[in-house]
Design a protein around this motif. Sequence first.
Motif, PDB file in Angstrom:
ATOM      1  N   PHE A 194      12.700   9.666 -15.609  1.00  0.00           N
ATOM      2  CA  PHE A 194      11.431   9.317 -15.524  1.00  0.00           C
ATOM      3  C   PHE A 194      10.333  10.252 -15.198  1.00  0.00           C
ATOM      4  CE2 PHE A 194      14.383   5.778 -14.199  1.00  0.00           C
ATOM      5  CZ  PHE A 194      13.970   4.832 -15.037  1.00  0.00           C
ATOM      6  N   ARG A 195       9.238  10.378 -15.565  1.00  0.00           N
ATOM      7  CA  ARG A 195       8.094  11.001 -15.404  1.00  0.00           C
ATOM      8  C   ARG A 195       7.482  10.627 -13.889  1.00  0.00           C
ATOM      9  NH1 ARG A 195       6.489   9.293 -20.415  1.00  0.00           N
ATOM     10  NH2 ARG A 195       4.710   8.300 -19.520  1.00  0.00           N
ATOM     11  N   PRO A 196       7.033  11.823 -13.199  1.00  0.00           N
ATOM     12  CA  PRO A 196       6.572  11.358 -11.988  1.00  0.00           C
ATOM     13  C   PRO A 196       5.123  10.306 -12.137  1.00  0.00           C
ATOM     14  CG  PRO A 196       6.378  13.851 -12.316  1.00  0.00           C
ATOM     15  CD  PRO A 196       6.791  13.264 -13.689  1.00  0.00           C
ATOM     16  N   GLY A 197       5.422   9.262 -11.289  1.00  0.00           N
ATOM     17  CA  GLY A 197       4.534   8.336 -11.307  1.00  0.00           C
ATOM     18  C   GLY A 197       5.077   7.278 -12.187  1.00  0.00           C
ATOM     19  N   LYS A 198       5.971   7.293 -12.889  1.00  0.00           N
ATOM     20  CA  LYS A 198       6.486   6.122 -13.760  1.00  0.00           C
ATOM     21  C   LYS A 198       7.891   5.393 -13.204  1.00  0.00           C
ATOM     22  CE  LYS A 198       2.989   6.755 -16.448  1.00  0.00           C
ATOM     23  NZ  LYS A 198       2.112   5.628 -16.851  1.00  0.00           N
ATOM     24  N   VAL A 199       8.123   5.937 -12.150  1.00  0.00           N
ATOM     25  CA  VAL A 199       9.602   5.236 -11.616  1.00  0.00           C
ATOM     26  C   VAL A 199       9.292   3.897 -11.511  1.00  0.00           C
ATOM     27  CG1 VAL A 199      11.179   5.878  -9.729  1.00  0.00           C
ATOM     28  CG2 VAL A 199      10.172   7.683 -10.384  1.00  0.00           C
ATOM     29  N   ASN A 211       0.859  -1.369   0.241  1.00  0.00           N
ATOM     30  CA  ASN A 211       0.003   0.118  -0.069  1.00  0.00           C
ATOM     31  C   ASN A 211       1.049   1.118  -0.052  1.00  0.00           C
ATOM     32  OD1 ASN A 211      -2.431  -1.325   0.117  1.00  0.00           O
ATOM     33  ND2 ASN A 211      -2.475  -1.247   2.088  1.00  0.00           N
ATOM     34  N   ILE A 212       1.896   1.211   0.843  1.00  0.00           N
ATOM     35  CA  ILE A 212       2.911   2.522   0.776  1.00  0.00           C
ATOM     36  C   ILE A 212       3.522   2.637  -0.430  1.00  0.00           C
ATOM     37  CG2 ILE A 212       4.828   3.334   2.059  1.00  0.00           C
ATOM     38  CD1 ILE A 212       3.785   1.712   4.546  1.00  0.00           C
ATOM     39  N   TYR A 213       3.980   1.512  -0.888  1.00  0.00           N
ATOM     40  CA  TYR A 213       4.768   1.697  -2.122  1.00  0.00           C
ATOM     41  C   TYR A 213       3.880   2.299  -3.367  1.00  0.00           C
ATOM     42  CZ  TYR A 213       9.280  -0.770  -1.640  1.00  0.00           C
ATOM     43  OH  TYR A 213      10.517  -0.831  -1.203  1.00  0.00           O
ATOM     44  N   SER A 214       2.498   1.844  -3.279  1.00  0.00           N
ATOM     45  CA  SER A 214       1.568   2.385  -4.436  1.00  0.00           C
ATOM     46  C   SER A 214       1.062   3.671  -4.305  1.00  0.00           C
ATOM     47  CB  SER A 214       0.358   1.533  -4.142  1.00  0.00           C
ATOM     48  OG  SER A 214       0.282   0.144  -4.534  1.00  0.00           O
ATOM     49  N   ARG A 215       1.074   4.269  -2.827  1.00  0.00           N
ATOM     50  CA  ARG A 215       1.139   5.526  -2.471  1.00  0.00           C
ATOM     51  C   ARG A 215       2.087   6.447  -3.080  1.00  0.00           C
ATOM     52  NH1 ARG A 215       0.907   5.435   2.891  1.00  0.00           N
ATOM     53  NH2 ARG A 215       3.038   6.606   2.933  1.00  0.00           N
ATOM     54  N   ILE A 216       3.379   6.071  -2.659  1.00  0.00           N
ATOM     55  CA  ILE A 216       4.735   6.655  -3.112  1.00  0.00           C
ATOM     56  C   ILE A 216       4.960   6.899  -4.716  1.00  0.00           C
ATOM     57  CG2 ILE A 216       7.115   6.669  -3.064  1.00  0.00           C
ATOM     58  CD1 ILE A 216       7.026   5.745  -0.164  1.00  0.00           C
ATOM     59  N   LYS A 239      15.272   0.457  -3.968  1.00  0.00           N
ATOM     60  CA  LYS A 239      16.445   0.791  -3.422  1.00  0.00           C
ATOM     61  C   LYS A 239      16.542   2.240  -2.720  1.00  0.00           C
ATOM     62  CE  LYS A 239      21.145   1.681  -5.604  1.00  0.00           C
ATOM     63  NZ  LYS A 239      21.870   1.528  -6.971  1.00  0.00           N
ATOM     64  N   LYS A 240      15.766   2.953  -3.134  1.00  0.00           N
ATOM     65  CA  LYS A 240      15.715   4.234  -2.314  1.00  0.00           C
ATOM     66  C   LYS A 240      15.112   4.496  -0.992  1.00  0.00           C
ATOM     67  CE  LYS A 240      15.020   9.248  -3.590  1.00  0.00           C
ATOM     68  NZ  LYS A 240      14.462  10.189  -4.706  1.00  0.00           N
ATOM     69  N   PHE A 241      13.752   3.522  -1.111  1.00  0.00           N
ATOM     70  CA  PHE A 241      12.892   3.817   0.113  1.00  0.00           C
ATOM     71  C   PHE A 241      12.585   2.444   0.964  1.00  0.00           C
ATOM     72  CE2 PHE A 241      11.102   6.890  -3.041  1.00  0.00           C
ATOM     73  CZ  PHE A 241      11.660   8.064  -2.363  1.00  0.00           C
TER      74      PHE A 241
END
Length: 450
Positions: A49-54, A35-40, A61-63
């Motif tokens: 990368f465009r926002p939302g396409k990372v 759920n948290i990954y989906s929100r982030i 790796k980052k979070f």
Amino acid sequence: MEESRVKVSVETPSSYQKVLTIEVPSETVTAEIENIYSRIKKTATHPGFRPGKVPRKILEKKFSDSIRAEAIESTVSSTLKQVLEEQHLVPLTTPDFEDVTFEGEGPLSFKVTIEVEPTIELGEYKGLELKRPKAAVSEEDVQRVLERLQLSNAKYIPAERPVEKNDIVVIDFEGFEGGKSVEGLKAENFSVEVGAGMFAGESESQFVGMKKGETGNISVKYPDDFSTKELAGKQIVLSVTVKDVKIRQLPDLDDEFAKDLGTYTTLEELKQSVRENLQKDLAKRLEQFTREQALMTVLANTKVEIPPKLRSRVGASIFEEEVRKLAYRGADKETITAARDKISEFAEAEAARQLKVTFVADEIARRENLSVTDEELSQSIEETIAQAEDEDPRIRTYFNSERVRDRYREQMRIRKILDFIVSNATIVEVDPAETPADSAQTPEPEGGES
């Protein structure tokens, strides 16, 4: 979260404490991580990368560490809330967490210690025998009030003679110790009633014989326990200039005096009004005395453990309030610091007493179905406002505060419970010397104005 798969064990180390050991299936934590990954992912940015396409791998790796910690914290919080509801537990203070473990393969497990309302062994509160002192308004009580009214309506006539005892002397003065001025011990146009004891010891007798316009020295020896620490035990010389000498002239206690007060035609009417007011006041104080005796009797016969964290929190609040009172009365930092141990000791004892009263009141209220309705609260507040609004127009705004209204409701609830105890007690009138030694001070008629 699949609450049905949550495992809970409950221990009760003491009457006020519960220890919960909780296990949550790993799938619940994994689902929260997703759920948290989906929100982030919806707002995450990354070069190229465009926002939302990372991509997910970059996000991991980052979070990954922070997301895992957030998921565990969120799951612990939501699970505890659900468990407390299911177990019908209401924490009185912030829960203490320990042994929070999640390895990924096995369940999330953690232990929580909470303070709850303690089990109470309530003493008898019905059928008590309460001793109330015999008290009545005497003619001496009425006379004392009349004498105060005389004083408040006295005239002050300039005296063309040296100062005598009971005169009012208007002075300028400055204090000296060893020839050096004492800070704060200086005033102009200061009124002293000679012989009333405003200055320490017998020093006021030194005014006798002085004349208007005369300057002289008054020697003052302050006692060792004098309230102003800087002056305690010191020998001070006051350089005094007499600016005026006045004789107090009291009005005669007669019908004319009663008429001058505005609402009476005879002295007898005034006396009757004073007598009735004293009787009303005495009745109220006897009523309060009986309530306090009822409370102390029930508290003495009740056993209850006070939750230590709750006591510390309430004690800290009482401590801060007592320090504020000292500062408001003009105490300096040194005085407050010196009093901290005594204040702390008082705050701890008072916190325990207040909490015991609350727990006893809660138990009696549950058994007897006693509460304060919204209508009762509003009516009482309006009556209080009506009595005080002329003196303080801000009082209505004061009662608009939800916190103030809640505190007032609790005071009303305690009073209703005590009235219930008193109404179910046998009241025995006794001589004041026969009242219990630990009772509140025996009420006597007070010489208030009519």
